[in-house]
Design an enzyme around this catalytic site. Structure first.
Site, PDB file in Angstrom:
ATOM      1  N   SER A  77      10.147   4.634   5.449  1.00 15.78           N
ATOM      2  CA  SER A  77      11.446   4.637   6.125  1.00 15.78           C
ATOM      3  C   SER A  77      10.986   4.616   7.689  1.00 15.78           C
ATOM      4  O   SER A  77      11.758   4.390   8.627  1.00 15.78           O
ATOM      5  CB  SER A  77      11.795   6.003   5.781  1.00 15.78           C
ATOM      6  OG  SER A  77      11.195   7.175   6.255  1.00 15.78           O
ATOM      7  N   SER A  78       9.742   4.879   7.942  1.00 12.87           N
ATOM      8  CA  SER A  78       9.341   4.986   9.457  1.00 12.87           C
ATOM      9  C   SER A  78       7.730   4.865   9.546  1.00 12.87           C
ATOM     10  O   SER A  78       7.146   4.840   8.335  1.00 12.87           O
ATOM     11  CB  SER A  78       9.948   6.220   9.970  1.00 12.87           C
ATOM     12  OG  SER A  78       9.164   7.277   9.691  1.00 12.87           O
ATOM     13  N   GLY A  79       7.371   4.814  10.934  1.00 12.34           N
ATOM     14  CA  GLY A  79       5.892   5.012  11.249  1.00 12.34           C
ATOM     15  C   GLY A  79       5.051   3.905  10.328  1.00 12.34           C
ATOM     16  O   GLY A  79       5.056   2.819  10.313  1.00 12.34           O
ATOM     17  N   SER A 112      -5.742  11.744   7.581  1.00 13.04           N
ATOM     18  CA  SER A 112      -5.653  11.835   8.987  1.00 13.04           C
ATOM     19  C   SER A 112      -6.881  12.082   9.671  1.00 13.04           C
ATOM     20  O   SER A 112      -7.871  12.483   8.964  1.00 13.04           O
ATOM     21  CB  SER A 112      -4.642  13.292   9.236  1.00 13.04           C
ATOM     22  OG  SER A 112      -4.669  13.692  10.487  1.00 13.04           O
ATOM     23  N   LEU A 172       2.625  -1.531  -3.720  1.00 12.40           N
ATOM     24  CA  LEU A 172       3.365  -0.531  -3.625  1.00 12.40           C
ATOM     25  C   LEU A 172       3.107   0.454  -2.674  1.00 12.40           C
ATOM     26  O   LEU A 172       2.272   1.014  -2.757  1.00 12.40           O
ATOM     27  CB  LEU A 172       3.780   0.263  -4.980  1.00 12.40           C
ATOM     28  CG  LEU A 172       5.041   1.253  -5.116  1.00 12.40           C
ATOM     29  CD1 LEU A 172       5.403   1.208  -6.463  1.00 12.40           C
ATOM     30  CD2 LEU A 172       4.719   2.644  -4.750  1.00 12.40           C
ATOM     31  N   ILE A 173       4.108   0.640  -1.704  1.00 13.34           N
ATOM     32  CA  ILE A 173       3.741   1.531  -0.510  1.00 13.34           C
ATOM     33  C   ILE A 173       4.726   2.702  -0.448  1.00 13.34           C
ATOM     34  O   ILE A 173       6.188   2.568  -0.495  1.00 13.34           O
ATOM     35  CB  ILE A 173       3.947   1.003   0.773  1.00 13.34           C
ATOM     36  CG1 ILE A 173       2.668  -0.339   0.805  1.00 13.34           C
ATOM     37  CG2 ILE A 173       3.215   1.859   1.946  1.00 13.34           C
ATOM     38  CD1 ILE A 173       3.412  -1.431   1.871  1.00 13.34           C
ATOM     39  N   TYR A 209      -1.535  21.587   7.114  1.00 10.76           N
ATOM     40  CA  TYR A 209      -1.804  20.222   7.220  1.00 10.76           C
ATOM     41  C   TYR A 209      -3.081  19.476   6.674  1.00 10.76           C
ATOM     42  O   TYR A 209      -3.154  18.766   6.023  1.00 10.76           O
ATOM     43  CB  TYR A 209      -1.103  19.466   8.286  1.00 10.76           C
ATOM     44  CG  TYR A 209      -1.031  18.352   8.612  1.00 10.76           C
ATOM     45  CD1 TYR A 209      -0.242  17.411   7.736  1.00 10.76           C
ATOM     46  CD2 TYR A 209      -2.118  17.448   9.257  1.00 10.76           C
ATOM     47  CE1 TYR A 209      -0.279  15.798   8.085  1.00 10.76           C
ATOM     48  CE2 TYR A 209      -2.196  16.043   9.424  1.00 10.76           C
ATOM     49  CZ  TYR A 209      -1.162  15.383   8.677  1.00 10.76           C
ATOM     50  OH  TYR A 209      -1.179  13.946   8.650  1.00 10.76           O
TER      51      TYR A 209
END
Length: 249
Positions: free
Chosen positions: A11-13, A128, A6-7, A141
């Site tokens: 929707s993008s990237g 990140s 499950l991710i 962030y």
């Protein structure tokens, strides 16, 4: 038996690429996003696209009820923020933490009962390279992602007795993703006039970066974190992230 992943944030990237990568490897994939779009991903019985907002407990409960057995959870959903901390409303700070920090924690807490009961499972948290080296104008962030780094390292110890693995993937700078466009409304007014010259110099430095991270780099790192043996906790993704991880501190 075919495994199921499950991710979040597909929707993008990174999430979209990772969902396609696992599907190509023969896995069952549950690709989640706030507004489901099945046309983005391969079709077939091994691919399900479900709605999920990781900031809402009812949405998490609903997707878990539909998902069934989950062998791997990839906490990829996240939002970006670029701006001077001085100008960032605390409401915006909390919004970033709700998605980037509390969202992955809530998802992990939701899947752990079944994983611990089976004494098997893997959770991969995507953070990140901002956690690897200080960067300006991304303090909020970075804080939201650094919190997940500490959470993951501690949780990995906690779950060893249950044979549940917890891993980190640390993507580098990826200009091909929608990091900036997805957060453009949120970032309005976060560069006051006094900060403008400095912000321009920071943007200019981004343009000079040679080695960058691609979506495929991250998908491969998530795959390695999921399927690799050994005790490695952190998986930098992308040439730039690898260089930062290897740099002396």
């Amino acid at each position: 038996m075919t495994h199921t992943v499950l991710i979040t944030g597909c929707s993008s990237g990174y999430g979209l690429e990772t969902a396609g990568h696992f599907h190509a490897k023969g896995w069952n994939v549950i690709a989640t996003m706030r507004s489901p779009r099945a046309d983005l991903l391969p079709t077939g019985e091994r691919m399900r696209v479900l709605p999920l907002d990781v900031t809402r407990a009812d949405s998490i409960a609903a997707v878990l009820a539909q998902a069934g057995r989950i062998d791997v959870l990839v906490n990829n959903a996240g939002i970006g923020l670029f701006g001077a901390f001085e100008a960032t409303p605390m409401a915006t700070v909390r919004e970033v933490f709700e998605t980037n920090t509390f969202g992955p924690m809530a998802m992990a807490q939701a899947v752990l009962p079944q994983m611990c009961a089976r004494r098997a499972g893997t959770i991969v948290n995507v953070t990140s390279s901002a956690t690897l080296a200080p960067m300006p104008l991304v303090a909020v962030y970075t804080a939201s992602k650094t919190a997940i780094e500490g959470f993951t390292a501690s949780l990995a110890f906690e779950l060893e007795a249950f044979n549940v693995r917890v891993k980190l993937v640390q993507p580098g700078y990826a200009p091909s993703t929608r990091f900036t466009s997805n957060g453009s409304e949120r970032m309005q007014g976060l560069i006051p006039e006094a900060y403008a010259p400095y912000a321009h110099s920071v943007f200019a430095s981004f343009a000079q970066i040679g080695a960058v991270t691609t979506e495929a780099d991250v998908a491969q790192a998530v795959w390695q974190a999921t399927t690799g043996a050994g005790a490695q906790l952190r998986f930098p993704a992308g040439e730039d992230a690898v260089a930062l991880a290897q740099a002396p501190r």
